[in-house]
Write a protein that holds these residues in place. Sequence first.
Motif, PDB file in Angstrom:
ATOM      1  N   SER A 116       4.493   7.440 -14.263  1.00 16.08           N
ATOM      2  CA  SER A 116       3.515   6.433 -14.344  1.00 16.08           C
ATOM      3  C   SER A 116       2.848   6.755 -15.788  1.00 16.08           C
ATOM      4  O   SER A 116       1.653   6.856 -15.660  1.00 16.08           O
ATOM      5  CB  SER A 116       2.687   6.309 -13.200  1.00 16.08           C
ATOM      6  OG  SER A 116       3.349   6.290 -11.893  1.00 16.08           O
ATOM      7  N   VAL A 120       5.454  10.032  -3.082  1.00 14.19           N
ATOM      8  CA  VAL A 120       6.169   9.145  -2.252  1.00 14.19           C
ATOM      9  C   VAL A 120       7.554   9.736  -1.783  1.00 14.19           C
ATOM     10  O   VAL A 120       7.756   9.937  -0.466  1.00 14.19           O
ATOM     11  CB  VAL A 120       6.400   7.681  -2.759  1.00 14.19           C
ATOM     12  CG1 VAL A 120       7.291   7.064  -1.874  1.00 14.19           C
ATOM     13  CG2 VAL A 120       5.215   7.001  -2.915  1.00 14.19           C
ATOM     14  N   ILE A 172       8.080  -0.883  -5.582  1.00 15.09           N
ATOM     15  CA  ILE A 172       6.886   0.095  -5.954  1.00 15.09           C
ATOM     16  C   ILE A 172       6.149  -0.221  -6.897  1.00 15.09           C
ATOM     17  O   ILE A 172       6.540  -0.585  -8.010  1.00 15.09           O
ATOM     18  CB  ILE A 172       7.268   1.474  -5.928  1.00 15.09           C
ATOM     19  CG1 ILE A 172       8.362   1.963  -4.718  1.00 15.09           C
ATOM     20  CG2 ILE A 172       6.240   2.437  -6.028  1.00 15.09           C
ATOM     21  CD1 ILE A 172       8.939   3.373  -4.816  1.00 15.09           C
ATOM     22  N   LYS A 173       4.795  -0.279  -6.595  1.00 19.57           N
ATOM     23  CA  LYS A 173       3.835  -0.586  -7.913  1.00 19.57           C
ATOM     24  C   LYS A 173       3.762   0.329  -8.948  1.00 19.57           C
ATOM     25  O   LYS A 173       3.973   1.421  -8.636  1.00 19.57           O
ATOM     26  CB  LYS A 173       2.395  -0.756  -7.303  1.00 19.57           C
ATOM     27  CG  LYS A 173       2.407  -2.319  -6.390  1.00 19.57           C
ATOM     28  CD  LYS A 173       0.981  -2.456  -6.020  1.00 19.57           C
ATOM     29  CE  LYS A 173       0.801  -3.835  -5.450  1.00 19.57           C
ATOM     30  NZ  LYS A 173      -0.046  -3.685  -4.312  1.00 19.57           N
ATOM     31  N   GLU A 220       1.990   3.577  -8.756  1.00 17.44           N
ATOM     32  CA  GLU A 220       2.092   4.457  -7.557  1.00 17.44           C
ATOM     33  C   GLU A 220       2.660   5.690  -7.860  1.00 17.44           C
ATOM     34  O   GLU A 220       3.488   5.625  -8.921  1.00 17.44           O
ATOM     35  CB  GLU A 220       2.978   3.567  -6.656  1.00 17.44           C
ATOM     36  CG  GLU A 220       3.462   4.525  -5.332  1.00 17.44           C
ATOM     37  CD  GLU A 220       2.147   4.987  -4.335  1.00 17.44           C
ATOM     38  OE1 GLU A 220       1.626   6.065  -4.523  1.00 17.44           O
ATOM     39  OE2 GLU A 220       1.806   4.209  -3.624  1.00 17.44           O
ATOM     40  N   SER A 262       0.872  -1.232   0.095  1.00 22.48           N
ATOM     41  CA  SER A 262      -0.151  -0.132   0.079  1.00 22.48           C
ATOM     42  C   SER A 262       1.051   1.156  -0.101  1.00 22.48           C
ATOM     43  O   SER A 262       2.032   1.053   0.304  1.00 22.48           O
ATOM     44  CB  SER A 262      -0.842  -0.044   1.205  1.00 22.48           C
ATOM     45  OG  SER A 262      -0.019   0.039   2.285  1.00 22.48           O
ATOM     46  N   ARG A 263       0.250   2.380  -0.092  1.00 24.73           N
ATOM     47  CA  ARG A 263       1.067   3.756  -0.223  1.00 24.73           C
ATOM     48  C   ARG A 263       1.477   3.863   1.165  1.00 24.73           C
ATOM     49  O   ARG A 263       2.644   4.182   1.293  1.00 24.73           O
ATOM     50  CB  ARG A 263       0.082   4.900  -0.692  1.00 24.73           C
ATOM     51  CG  ARG A 263       0.415   6.232   0.249  1.00 24.73           C
ATOM     52  CD  ARG A 263       1.147   7.067  -0.949  1.00 24.73           C
ATOM     53  NE  ARG A 263       0.868   7.221  -2.032  1.00 24.73           N
ATOM     54  CZ  ARG A 263       0.157   8.081  -2.560  1.00 24.73           C
ATOM     55  NH1 ARG A 263      -0.609   8.884  -2.042  1.00 24.73           N
ATOM     56  NH2 ARG A 263      -0.177   7.947  -4.106  1.00 24.73           N
TER      57      ARG A 263
END
Length: 451
Positions: free
Chosen positions: A412, A249, A240-241, A244, A9-10
């Motif tokens: 992203s 972050v 990290i996904k 995200e 998760s974040r």
Amino acid sequence: MEKRSSFGSRFGVVAAVGGSVVGLGNIWRFPYIAGENGGGAFILVYFIISLAIAVPILLSEFTIGRRARSNARRAFTKIRKYGKWGWVGYLGIATAFVIMSFYSVIAGWSLEFLFSALFEGFTNITSAEMGDKFSLFVGGAVRPLIWTITFILLAVFIISAGVEKGIERYNKIFMPLLLVLMIMLAVNSLTLPGAKEGLSFLLKPDFSKIHPSTLLQALGQSFFSLSLGLGAMITYGSYIKADENMFKVGGMVAISDISIAILSGIVIFPAVFSYGISPTSGPDLVFITMPVIFGQMTGGYFIAILFFFLLFLAAITSIVSLFEVVTAYLTEEKNLSRKRAARYVAVALTITGSMCVLSQGDGTGFRIAERSLFDWCDTISATVMMPVGGLLIVFFAGWVMKKEVFRNELTSEGRYGKRIFPLLYTLIRFVIPIVIAILFLDQIGLLKLVK
Ligand code: PHE
């Protein structure tokens, strides 16, 4: 091949990366460096450098890691199929090892002090007595060795449990706890009689104190503090996904890092001024000055326990990220199970960590050119290995990776941060490499900015 893990998760990502960046660098190193460099003025410079230089490197490391989805060694050759870049990965692994070797020793001290605080307390101890106590402890090999090894075993325990169930899970518990402890300690410090003086030392910049050396110290500190230049953030970035928002972050982590450093200052300096101690007492600030202060403070018994527990938490979550650099390499490149890889790292680290411990005894420790191995590890990693690693990483991001690939990964696929990308990219390509190169040349003495 096993499916590659990622953070869930974040909050998990921020806790894990935050756990890496917030460490001895914030609580032990930052206050004494700020103290030696004039307090407020240093902090201002540090703040600017962190945002303009360190954060872009942090984002570059995330991008390289997430793009390659592999350990720091493989990441470079996966993105650019040219064997030589793999050496940057090896350099990172070596750097992680060197840092771990002395870091685990200081972390071991935090455990010793935690137990001292619990069972003996520091009531009315004087500076001289505390100094003797500290030298006796550090010089007498057995106890520091036991604590260093205990600390390494705790790290193995967390690493062996995996990325999500180990690293992420423990960071999610330890980081909020750390923050709560820190705030409690800061509030306590603000009630001390010298609080005002301490705060103004910390927060009021005196610009006459800004020298070129302030700049260089601040740059070095921000590298160390944000865990840059060795692939720790490449490794965590690889977990990290894809969807995200890495800008968020990175921003949250940088703010936490700076805030915790300043909070440590708020914990330490009011106390230092209340008890009439010089704020420039160097690396001993935390291990000699603070116990003396706790020994005189009302409620100091409990405050000391909280403080050293906090130091331990900060250290363990950081060393885990250094461990992971090497563990990820061994599991992915040498086909070892995670548990076995972690054990190998622990054995090697026990050897190098013990050498660092043993190099410290007065007269008995072995020295290389007058300095202990412990000092060498500390100095070489911060002044040579991390800057060189950082320079190569940022060069790779700005000049070797294709711009589209870098941009798409970082944003992203254009979803986040599109507007600040051009500014960031200019910093990464031009400004940062030049600044680091100047710092580095200065540090190895080829260019003398500072006498
Ligand atoms: N950032 C950590 C600290 O502030 C130290 C560290 C350096 C951790 C490099 C990982 C990699 O204590």
